[in-house]
Design a protein around this motif. Structure first.
Motif, PDB file in Angstrom:
ATOM      1  N   ASP A   2       0.809  -1.268   0.124  1.00  0.00           N
ATOM      2  CA  ASP A   2      -0.197  -0.088  -0.167  1.00  0.00           C
ATOM      3  C   ASP A   2       0.721   1.367  -0.194  1.00  0.00           C
ATOM      4  OD1 ASP A   2      -2.680   1.299   0.339  1.00  0.00           O
ATOM      5  OD2 ASP A   2      -2.305   1.927   2.237  1.00  0.00           O
ATOM      6  N   VAL A   3       0.750   2.114  -0.915  1.00  0.00           N
ATOM      7  CA  VAL A   3       1.376   3.434  -1.032  1.00  0.00           C
ATOM      8  C   VAL A   3       0.821   4.442  -0.754  1.00  0.00           C
ATOM      9  CG1 VAL A   3       3.180   2.178  -2.634  1.00  0.00           C
ATOM     10  CG2 VAL A   3       1.285   3.616  -3.606  1.00  0.00           C
ATOM     11  N   CYS A   4       1.301   5.600  -0.233  1.00  0.00           N
ATOM     12  CA  CYS A   4       0.365   6.725   0.183  1.00  0.00           C
ATOM     13  C   CYS A   4      -0.458   6.469   1.124  1.00  0.00           C
ATOM     14  CB  CYS A   4      -0.262   7.673  -1.017  1.00  0.00           C
ATOM     15  SG  CYS A   4       1.118   8.293  -2.231  1.00  0.00           S
ATOM     16  N   ALA A   5      -0.135   5.342   2.027  1.00  0.00           N
ATOM     17  CA  ALA A   5      -1.068   4.828   2.821  1.00  0.00           C
ATOM     18  C   ALA A   5      -1.722   5.516   3.939  1.00  0.00           C
ATOM     19  CB  ALA A   5      -0.318   3.856   3.846  1.00  0.00           C
ATOM     20  N   GLY A   6      -1.286   6.878   4.212  1.00  0.00           N
ATOM     21  CA  GLY A   6      -1.951   7.911   5.315  1.00  0.00           C
ATOM     22  C   GLY A   6      -2.181   7.187   6.482  1.00  0.00           C
ATOM     23  N   ALA A   7      -3.248   7.378   7.037  1.00  0.00           N
ATOM     24  CA  ALA A   7      -3.712   6.935   8.414  1.00  0.00           C
ATOM     25  C   ALA A   7      -4.150   5.547   8.428  1.00  0.00           C
ATOM     26  CB  ALA A   7      -4.775   7.817   8.929  1.00  0.00           C
ATOM     27  N   GLY A   8      -4.082   4.880   7.215  1.00  0.00           N
ATOM     28  CA  GLY A   8      -4.245   3.294   7.120  1.00  0.00           C
ATOM     29  C   GLY A   8      -5.781   2.844   6.730  1.00  0.00           C
ATOM     30  N   GLY A   9      -6.721   3.944   6.304  1.00  0.00           N
ATOM     31  CA  GLY A   9      -8.140   3.466   6.034  1.00  0.00           C
ATOM     32  C   GLY A   9      -8.346   2.305   5.069  1.00  0.00           C
ATOM     33  N   LEU A  10      -7.493   2.611   3.912  1.00  0.00           N
ATOM     34  CA  LEU A  10      -7.510   1.662   2.713  1.00  0.00           C
ATOM     35  C   LEU A  10      -6.810   0.315   3.096  1.00  0.00           C
ATOM     36  CD1 LEU A  10      -8.299   0.978  -0.007  1.00  0.00           C
ATOM     37  CD2 LEU A  10      -6.256   2.225  -0.999  1.00  0.00           C
ATOM     38  N   ALA A  11      -5.796   0.441   3.799  1.00  0.00           N
ATOM     39  CA  ALA A  11      -4.991  -0.776   4.392  1.00  0.00           C
ATOM     40  C   ALA A  11      -5.967  -1.758   5.321  1.00  0.00           C
ATOM     41  CB  ALA A  11      -3.707  -0.392   4.930  1.00  0.00           C
ATOM     42  N   LEU A  12      -6.547  -0.742   6.122  1.00  0.00           N
ATOM     43  CA  LEU A  12      -7.297  -1.588   7.259  1.00  0.00           C
ATOM     44  C   LEU A  12      -8.770  -2.280   6.505  1.00  0.00           C
ATOM     45  CD1 LEU A  12      -8.048  -2.126  10.152  1.00  0.00           C
ATOM     46  CD2 LEU A  12      -9.372   0.087  10.178  1.00  0.00           C
ATOM     47  N   GLY A  13      -8.873  -1.667   5.626  1.00  0.00           N
ATOM     48  CA  GLY A  13     -10.152  -2.110   4.894  1.00  0.00           C
ATOM     49  C   GLY A  13      -9.867  -3.587   4.117  1.00  0.00           C
ATOM     50  N   ASP A  20      -2.911  -9.167   3.521  1.00  0.00           N
ATOM     51  CA  ASP A  20      -1.768  -9.079   4.633  1.00  0.00           C
ATOM     52  C   ASP A  20      -0.629  -8.093   3.899  1.00  0.00           C
ATOM     53  OD1 ASP A  20      -0.270  -9.287   6.783  1.00  0.00           O
ATOM     54  OD2 ASP A  20       0.650 -11.007   5.953  1.00  0.00           O
ATOM     55  N   PRO A  21      -0.831  -6.940   4.398  1.00  0.00           N
ATOM     56  CA  PRO A  21       0.112  -5.997   3.883  1.00  0.00           C
ATOM     57  C   PRO A  21       1.742  -6.268   4.068  1.00  0.00           C
ATOM     58  CG  PRO A  21      -0.809  -4.991   5.758  1.00  0.00           C
ATOM     59  CD  PRO A  21      -1.512  -6.212   5.595  1.00  0.00           C
ATOM     60  N   VAL A  22       2.668  -6.388   3.067  1.00  0.00           N
ATOM     61  CA  VAL A  22       4.012  -6.748   3.273  1.00  0.00           C
ATOM     62  C   VAL A  22       4.655  -5.391   3.363  1.00  0.00           C
ATOM     63  CG1 VAL A  22       3.787  -8.926   2.124  1.00  0.00           C
ATOM     64  CG2 VAL A  22       4.630  -6.957   0.802  1.00  0.00           C
ATOM     65  N   LEU A  23       4.270  -4.219   2.883  1.00  0.00           N
ATOM     66  CA  LEU A  23       4.901  -2.864   2.994  1.00  0.00           C
ATOM     67  C   LEU A  23       3.957  -1.819   2.869  1.00  0.00           C
ATOM     68  CD1 LEU A  23       7.832  -1.518   3.218  1.00  0.00           C
ATOM     69  CD2 LEU A  23       7.719  -1.317   0.827  1.00  0.00           C
ATOM     70  N   LEU A  24       3.968  -0.890   3.846  1.00  0.00           N
ATOM     71  CA  LEU A  24       3.329   0.155   3.435  1.00  0.00           C
ATOM     72  C   LEU A  24       4.043   1.575   3.501  1.00  0.00           C
ATOM     73  CD1 LEU A  24       1.804  -1.738   6.034  1.00  0.00           C
ATOM     74  CD2 LEU A  24      -0.237  -0.005   5.512  1.00  0.00           C
ATOM     75  N   LEU A  25       3.831   2.500   2.590  1.00  0.00           N
ATOM     76  CA  LEU A  25       4.662   3.553   2.368  1.00  0.00           C
ATOM     77  C   LEU A  25       3.927   5.040   2.627  1.00  0.00           C
ATOM     78  CD1 LEU A  25       7.064   3.719  -0.317  1.00  0.00           C
ATOM     79  CD2 LEU A  25       5.575   5.753  -0.139  1.00  0.00           C
ATOM     80  N   ASP A  26       4.363   6.051   3.270  1.00  0.00           N
ATOM     81  CA  ASP A  26       3.874   7.210   3.256  1.00  0.00           C
ATOM     82  C   ASP A  26       4.931   8.239   3.726  1.00  0.00           C
ATOM     83  OD1 ASP A  26       0.943   8.313   3.299  1.00  0.00           O
ATOM     84  OD2 ASP A  26       2.408   9.666   4.526  1.00  0.00           O
ATOM     85  N   ARG A  27       5.022   9.399   3.259  1.00  0.00           N
ATOM     86  CA  ARG A  27       6.193  10.296   3.257  1.00  0.00           C
ATOM     87  C   ARG A  27       5.873  11.253   4.641  1.00  0.00           C
ATOM     88  NH1 ARG A  27       5.092  14.704  -1.463  1.00  0.00           N
ATOM     89  NH2 ARG A  27       3.131  15.506  -0.640  1.00  0.00           N
ATOM     90  N   LYS A  28       4.695  11.029   5.262  1.00  0.00           N
ATOM     91  CA  LYS A  28       4.348  11.986   6.310  1.00  0.00           C
ATOM     92  C   LYS A  28       4.588  11.232   7.675  1.00  0.00           C
ATOM     93  CE  LYS A  28       0.621  14.651   3.886  1.00  0.00           C
ATOM     94  NZ  LYS A  28      -0.769  14.948   4.037  1.00  0.00           N
ATOM     95  N   PRO A  29       5.674  11.873   8.466  1.00  0.00           N
ATOM     96  CA  PRO A  29       5.841  10.995   9.833  1.00  0.00           C
ATOM     97  C   PRO A  29       4.774  10.854  10.632  1.00  0.00           C
ATOM     98  CG  PRO A  29       7.484  12.956   9.226  1.00  0.00           C
ATOM     99  CD  PRO A  29       6.294  12.954   8.264  1.00  0.00           C
ATOM    100  N   VAL A  30       3.725  11.824  10.708  1.00  0.00           N
ATOM    101  CA  VAL A  30       2.701  11.404  11.553  1.00  0.00           C
ATOM    102  C   VAL A  30       1.817  10.472  11.144  1.00  0.00           C
ATOM    103  CG1 VAL A  30       1.139  13.167  10.514  1.00  0.00           C
ATOM    104  CG2 VAL A  30       0.807  12.893  12.982  1.00  0.00           C
ATOM    105  N   ALA A  31       1.720  10.175   9.782  1.00  0.00           N
ATOM    106  CA  ALA A  31       0.919   9.130   9.401  1.00  0.00           C
ATOM    107  C   ALA A  31       1.585   7.846   9.678  1.00  0.00           C
ATOM    108  CB  ALA A  31       0.519   9.254   7.738  1.00  0.00           C
ATOM    109  N   CYS A  32       2.946   7.805   9.286  1.00  0.00           N
ATOM    110  CA  CYS A  32       3.736   6.596   9.642  1.00  0.00           C
ATOM    111  C   CYS A  32       3.704   6.263  11.179  1.00  0.00           C
ATOM    112  CB  CYS A  32       5.134   6.577   9.459  1.00  0.00           C
ATOM    113  SG  CYS A  32       5.416   6.743   7.570  1.00  0.00           S
ATOM    114  N   GLU A  33       3.561   7.203  12.144  1.00  0.00           N
ATOM    115  CA  GLU A  33       3.424   6.917  13.485  1.00  0.00           C
ATOM    116  C   GLU A  33       2.058   6.184  13.830  1.00  0.00           C
ATOM    117  OE1 GLU A  33       3.902  10.705  15.318  1.00  0.00           O
ATOM    118  OE2 GLU A  33       5.864  10.933  14.753  1.00  0.00           O
TER     119      GLU A  33
END
Length: 312
Positions: A2-13, A20-33
């Motif tokens: 999942d790229v540009c994963a943000g807060a994980g709404g799409l990945a969670l769905g 089962d996600p093998v890698l999630l990518l986002d450039r914003k530190p707060v989203a990754c946190e």
């Protein structure tokens, strides 16, 4: 993946649909946190998609699905050209990533206009050529999150591409609810949580789904619920759309004759996040993550449809 994963709404769905996600990518530190806080076992990479090199990450070599809930592209007639070009570069980068990753399926979620608006014809043609060259067949369509139990009028433009051998088995998700969930029903319990005596009366007034939540720009302003027209729609439901509250009303809050503010936690309910999904950062940062997210129930419906096609 999942790229540009943000807060994980799409990945969670998608997780709820069995991926089962093998890698999630986002450039914003707060989203990754936020992602790491809620799913410590997920591999989260803080990086700009435009700088990502798949060859350096072997877990991307064999994935069923590449998903992207990308920043919303906008018409160049309405926003600064530089901002528009950045969003389009990310969209193109997500498509070009299929060259290296070669997923069995690709899912991109964005604005409804991307599906058929004339100003995006050049972008659609670029995507068509790239995907056909790589052996994918694809479909554009629009979904409204309200049709999947999300208490919000949120139309989403969707691209689903699959390798040719899977495509004929793909069926576009159909609504999972026959009646839309109104704001009053979605937020009534939380409005009454601190003993506000007018919670039931307020809920009885908020009989429609919420307008589309927007996260706004990271470069401008604080947290509010949207432009002027959206604020008027909120006011008809007794909500002040100009700011967020720090907490729900208490027993001494009048509110009977005025407008109340919702909290960022209540905004998450309007995006149909589960109540145990937590967001990091200060209030404005939390709300922006929520407003930019893709509602998990839509991701689940799309994930189930894609999984069914891949199994067929």
């Amino acid at each position: 993946m999942d790229v540009c994963a943000g807060a994980g709404g799409l990945a969670l769905g998608l997780e709820q649909a069995g991926f089962d996600p093998v890698l999630l990518l986002d450039r914003k530190p707060v989203a990754c946190e936020t992602l790491r806080l809620n799913r410590p076992a997920w591999k989260v990479l803080e990086m700009d998609l435009l700088e990502f090199v798949p060859d350096e990450h072997p877990e991307t070599y064999d994935v069923d699905l590449l998903s992207a809930g990308l920043p919303r592209v906008k018409s160049s007639a309405t926003v600064a050209r530089a901002e528009t070009e950045e969003e389009l570069r990310l969209l193109e980068a997500a498509v070009l990533l299929t060259h290296s990753v070669q997923p069995r399926a690709l899912l991109i979620e964005n604005v409804p206009g991307l599906v058929d608006a004339p100003e995006f014809e050049t972008v659609r043609e670029f995507i068509r050529k790239e995907l056909e060259h790589l052996g994918y067949r694809f479909r554009w369509f629009v979904l409204n999150a309200a049709d999947f139990g999300v208490p919000q009028d949120r139309k989403q433009g969707v691209l689903v591409a699959l390798k040719k051998q899977y495509f004929d088995s793909f069926r576009q998700p159909v609504p999972t609810v026959t009646e839309h969930v109104p704001v009053g029903r979605a937020l009534g319990h939380s409005m009454a949580a601190r003993g506000w005596p007018h919670a039931d009366a307020w809920a009885a007034r908020a009989l429609s789904v919420a307008p589309t939540l927007v996260g706004g720009s990271d470069n401008r302003g604080g947290a509010d619920l949207g432009p002027t027209g959206t604020k008027k729609a909120w006011a008809r439901m007794g909500v002040n759309g100009g700011a967020l509250a720090d907490d729900v009303p208490g027993p001494d809050f009048d509110g009977a004759s005025g407008l109340i503010k919702i909290t960022d936690s209540q905004a998450a309910l309007l995006q149909a996040f589960p109540t145990d999904w937590r967001f990091t950062g200060r209030k404005t940062a939390r709300y922006r993550q929520i407003g930019h997210a893709s509602p998990p129930p839509v991701g689940k419906a799309l994930g189930m449809a894609i999984a069914d096609a891949l199994r067929a």
